[in-house]
Design a protein around this motif. Sequence first.
Motif, PDB file in Angstrom:
ATOM      1  N   LEU A   1       0.833  -1.210   0.000  1.00 39.08           N
ATOM      2  CA  LEU A   1       0.000   0.000   0.000  1.00 39.08           C
ATOM      3  C   LEU A   1       0.865   1.257   0.000  1.00 39.08           C
ATOM      4  CD1 LEU A   1      -2.816  -0.984   2.542  1.00 39.08           C
ATOM      5  CD2 LEU A   1      -3.052  -0.678   0.071  1.00 39.08           C
ATOM      6  N   ALA A   2       1.893   1.261   0.847  1.00 38.61           N
ATOM      7  CA  ALA A   2       2.777   2.426   0.931  1.00 38.61           C
ATOM      8  C   ALA A   2       3.491   2.659  -0.390  1.00 38.61           C
ATOM      9  CB  ALA A   2       3.792   2.229   2.055  1.00 38.61           C
ATOM     10  N   PHE A   3       3.989   1.593  -1.000  1.00 40.44           N
ATOM     11  CA  PHE A   3       4.681   1.709  -2.291  1.00 40.44           C
ATOM     12  C   PHE A   3       3.730   2.207  -3.373  1.00 40.44           C
ATOM     13  CE2 PHE A   3       6.165  -0.057  -6.344  1.00 40.44           C
ATOM     14  CZ  PHE A   3       7.466   0.432  -6.368  1.00 40.44           C
ATOM     15  N   SER A   4       2.456   1.834  -3.275  1.00 44.64           N
ATOM     16  CA  SER A   4       1.457   2.257  -4.259  1.00 44.64           C
ATOM     17  C   SER A   4       1.027   3.705  -4.060  1.00 44.64           C
ATOM     18  CB  SER A   4       0.221   1.346  -4.176  1.00 44.64           C
ATOM     19  OG  SER A   4       0.567   0.003  -4.463  1.00 44.64           O
ATOM     20  N   ILE A   5       1.472   4.306  -2.953  1.00 45.42           N
ATOM     21  CA  ILE A   5       1.207   5.724  -2.705  1.00 45.42           C
ATOM     22  C   ILE A   5       2.405   6.567  -3.101  1.00 45.42           C
ATOM     23  CG2 ILE A   5       0.837   7.432  -0.867  1.00 45.42           C
ATOM     24  CD1 ILE A   5      -0.886   5.290   0.532  1.00 45.42           C
ATOM     25  N   HIS A   6       3.609   6.100  -2.759  1.00 41.54           N
ATOM     26  CA  HIS A   6       4.836   6.799  -3.154  1.00 41.54           C
ATOM     27  C   HIS A   6       5.971   5.778  -3.239  1.00 41.54           C
ATOM     28  CE1 HIS A   6       7.965   9.845  -3.467  1.00 41.54           C
ATOM     29  NE2 HIS A   6       7.024  10.766  -3.571  1.00 41.54           N
ATOM     30  N   SER A   7       6.492   5.603  -4.433  1.00 40.60           N
ATOM     31  CA  SER A   7       7.468   4.538  -4.674  1.00 40.60           C
ATOM     32  C   SER A   7       8.796   4.751  -3.967  1.00 40.60           C
ATOM     33  CB  SER A   7       7.714   4.380  -6.178  1.00 40.60           C
ATOM     34  OG  SER A   7       8.160   5.602  -6.752  1.00 40.60           O
ATOM     35  N   SER A   8       9.053   5.955  -3.458  1.00 41.54           N
ATOM     36  CA  SER A   8      10.319   6.226  -2.782  1.00 41.54           C
ATOM     37  C   SER A   8      10.493   5.397  -1.512  1.00 41.54           C
ATOM     38  CB  SER A   8      10.430   7.713  -2.420  1.00 41.54           C
ATOM     39  OG  SER A   8       9.463   8.063  -1.442  1.00 41.54           O
ATOM     40  N   VAL A   9       9.371   4.912  -0.936  1.00 45.80           N
ATOM     41  CA  VAL A   9       9.481   4.117   0.296  1.00 45.80           C
ATOM     42  C   VAL A   9      10.129   2.764   0.031  1.00 45.80           C
ATOM     43  CG1 VAL A   9       7.586   5.244   1.497  1.00 45.80           C
ATOM     44  CG2 VAL A   9       7.120   3.251   0.056  1.00 45.80           C
ATOM     45  N   LEU A  10      10.505   2.521  -1.210  1.00 43.09           N
ATOM     46  CA  LEU A  10      11.274   1.320  -1.503  1.00 43.09           C
ATOM     47  C   LEU A  10      12.587   1.315  -0.710  1.00 43.09           C
ATOM     48  CD1 LEU A  10      11.334  -1.246  -3.244  1.00 43.09           C
ATOM     49  CD2 LEU A  10      12.541   0.056  -5.004  1.00 43.09           C
ATOM     50  N   ILE A  11      13.088   2.508  -0.358  1.00 43.01           N
ATOM     51  CA  ILE A  11      14.339   2.586   0.416  1.00 43.01           C
ATOM     52  C   ILE A  11      14.171   2.000   1.817  1.00 43.01           C
ATOM     53  CG2 ILE A  11      15.985   4.180   1.500  1.00 43.01           C
ATOM     54  CD1 ILE A  11      15.914   5.833  -1.040  1.00 43.01           C
ATOM     55  N   PRO A  12      13.221   2.468   2.660  1.00 43.30           N
ATOM     56  CA  PRO A  12      13.074   1.815   3.963  1.00 43.30           C
ATOM     57  C   PRO A  12      12.564   0.381   3.866  1.00 43.30           C
ATOM     58  CG  PRO A  12      11.379   3.494   3.645  1.00 43.30           C
ATOM     59  CD  PRO A  12      12.371   3.675   2.548  1.00 43.30           C
ATOM     60  N   ILE A  13      11.745   0.081   2.845  1.00 37.53           N
ATOM     61  CA  ILE A  13      11.312  -1.307   2.653  1.00 37.53           C
ATOM     62  C   ILE A  13      12.515  -2.184   2.326  1.00 37.53           C
ATOM     63  CG2 ILE A  13       9.989  -2.869   1.173  1.00 37.53           C
ATOM     64  CD1 ILE A  13       7.911  -0.620   0.864  1.00 37.53           C
ATOM     65  N   GLY A  14      13.346  -1.684   1.404  1.00 38.90           N
ATOM     66  CA  GLY A  14      14.565  -2.417   1.065  1.00 38.90           C
ATOM     67  C   GLY A  14      15.479  -2.561   2.262  1.00 38.90           C
ATOM     68  N   ALA A  15      15.541  -1.503   3.099  1.00 35.84           N
ATOM     69  CA  ALA A  15      16.384  -1.558   4.297  1.00 35.84           C
ATOM     70  C   ALA A  15      15.910  -2.655   5.244  1.00 35.84           C
ATOM     71  CB  ALA A  15      16.374  -0.209   5.005  1.00 35.84           C
ATOM     72  N   TYR A  16      14.599  -2.862   5.313  1.00 36.59           N
ATOM     73  CA  TYR A  16      14.067  -3.940   6.156  1.00 36.59           C
ATOM     74  C   TYR A  16      14.618  -5.288   5.698  1.00 36.59           C
ATOM     75  CZ  TYR A  16      10.932  -7.563   7.789  1.00 36.59           C
ATOM     76  OH  TYR A  16      10.441  -8.737   8.322  1.00 36.59           O
TER      77      TYR A  16
ATOM     78  N   TYR B   1      25.977  -2.403  11.163  1.00 42.04           N
ATOM     79  CA  TYR B   1      25.311  -1.297  10.473  1.00 42.04           C
ATOM     80  C   TYR B   1      25.778   0.057  10.981  1.00 42.04           C
ATOM     81  CZ  TYR B   1      22.430  -4.957   8.517  1.00 42.04           C
ATOM     82  OH  TYR B   1      22.024  -6.079   7.850  1.00 42.04           O
ATOM     83  N   PHE B   2      26.237   0.114  12.224  1.00 42.06           N
ATOM     84  CA  PHE B   2      26.851   1.352  12.713  1.00 42.06           C
ATOM     85  C   PHE B   2      28.138   1.638  11.934  1.00 42.06           C
ATOM     86  CE2 PHE B   2      24.199   0.217  16.338  1.00 42.06           C
ATOM     87  CZ  PHE B   2      23.717   1.441  16.743  1.00 42.06           C
ATOM     88  N   LYS B   3      28.909   0.605  11.683  1.00 42.54           N
ATOM     89  CA  LYS B   3      30.138   0.765  10.915  1.00 42.54           C
ATOM     90  C   LYS B   3      29.841   1.202   9.479  1.00 42.54           C
ATOM     91  CE  LYS B   3      32.700  -2.695  13.609  1.00 42.54           C
ATOM     92  NZ  LYS B   3      33.323  -4.046  13.602  1.00 42.54           N
ATOM     93  N   VAL B   4      28.822   0.606   8.887  1.00 46.89           N
ATOM     94  CA  VAL B   4      28.420   0.983   7.530  1.00 46.89           C
ATOM     95  C   VAL B   4      28.045   2.460   7.477  1.00 46.89           C
ATOM     96  CG1 VAL B   4      26.652   0.671   5.755  1.00 46.89           C
ATOM     97  CG2 VAL B   4      27.692  -1.326   6.846  1.00 46.89           C
TER      98      VAL B   4
ATOM     99  N   THR C   1      16.552   0.162  14.601  1.00 45.09           N
ATOM    100  CA  THR C   1      17.804   0.930  14.536  1.00 45.09           C
ATOM    101  C   THR C   1      18.571   0.591  13.269  1.00 45.09           C
ATOM    102  OG1 THR C   1      17.984   1.079  16.943  1.00 45.09           O
ATOM    103  CG2 THR C   1      20.000   1.387  15.681  1.00 45.09           C
ATOM    104  N   ASN C   2      18.669  -0.691  12.951  1.00 43.46           N
ATOM    105  CA  ASN C   2      19.393  -1.112  11.753  1.00 43.46           C
ATOM    106  C   ASN C   2      18.723  -0.586  10.481  1.00 43.46           C
ATOM    107  OD1 ASN C   2      21.203  -2.466  13.356  1.00 43.46           O
ATOM    108  ND2 ASN C   2      20.329  -4.485  13.010  1.00 43.46           N
TER     109      ASN C   2
END
Length: 368
Positions: A183-198, A211-214, A296-297
């Motif tokens: 649903l979120a992606f179908s509203i604004h595709s930019s949320v692919l970043i936090p989705i991808g981060a998951y 991930y702190f080092k990254v 956090t990650n």
Amino acid sequence: MFDFIPLENYAYIYYNIILLFIFLTILHTTLYTGFTEETFKFNKIFEFILFGYILLFMGLRPVSWYFGDMWNYSKTFDYFSIGWHVDITKDFIFYSIMNFFVEIESKTSFFFFIAFLYLLNIFIASKRLFKNYSFFAFLILVSSFEFWSYGTNGIRNGLATSLIILAFTFMNKKWIMYLLFILAFSIHSSVLIPIGAYFVTNLFNDKEKFYFKVWFICIFLSFFIGSQIENLITNLGILREDVVNTYFNNKELYASSFSQTGFRWDFLIYSSLPVIISYYFIFKKDFKDKYYQRITNIYLVSNSVWILVIQASFSNRFAYLSWFMMGLVVIYPFLKQVFFNNQFKIIGFVILGYFSFTYLMNFILRVI
């Protein structure tokens, strides 16, 4: 509508009333000790008062060019209403909602409903995570830097990220979380970043410092070879042409929209706040909470993506794809476990300290 309020005063009034809520919170946390019936009543009463205030003030604002993208969506609404063809294959859910309100011929109701959904997602997420202390989480999230802007200007982005916050509360019910992702992606595709981060954080979630080092490595990469990274991203062809032209090209054209451009140390310092706090609780206070570690990650990965393109035009729009969860990362340990003497008294001042950057940037330095 609040037509009697000058448009340029809307954000000023919004954040000053938020400041009033924070002062009331400090008064409450100073007078009471937490885990009391008075605290639970305060939470229930004030979270609904805060929700109602923001909904009315944000949802009934005038439809005006002053609120940026709101005016563009207003024009799209008008195109729908006169039968012009509008491409809605991208961000389908958002424009389907708009089309519904076109049918009932109520533009004001459309923007009110979007504001309602924006707030409701965050409200429910706060209730799911913190129950009797949900008001404190809701307050810190709505006092975040650019929260107001993404409810009145970057409307689709704001609505989509609020759905992501809600989705992250269903990590134990993945089918609901994935549905909210869609649903979120179908509203604004930019949320692919936090989705991808998951999904990325599935890889090394048990390696606490990875991930702190990254995140730290990305700062050095961006500072020394940031332009090469931007060129690589634009040449890969994974971003739409309009995104590349808006956010990576024409920097001179968009420089007038910002008080400063280039490597944004102020934004980086702001972004480091949840990094410092989460590192302190996870490693210094030995806070072993799997959900907090995961959130956090996800923040660290999403923020690292922005750091790599920190010098791009409107890079704050990339930053918001991690900033929207900052308040959650900051407040979560304080509401889940007792670490300090008089910790309940600290909560109000934590929210005030977090909000101070927002107030400083918007009304003292006036930095975009």
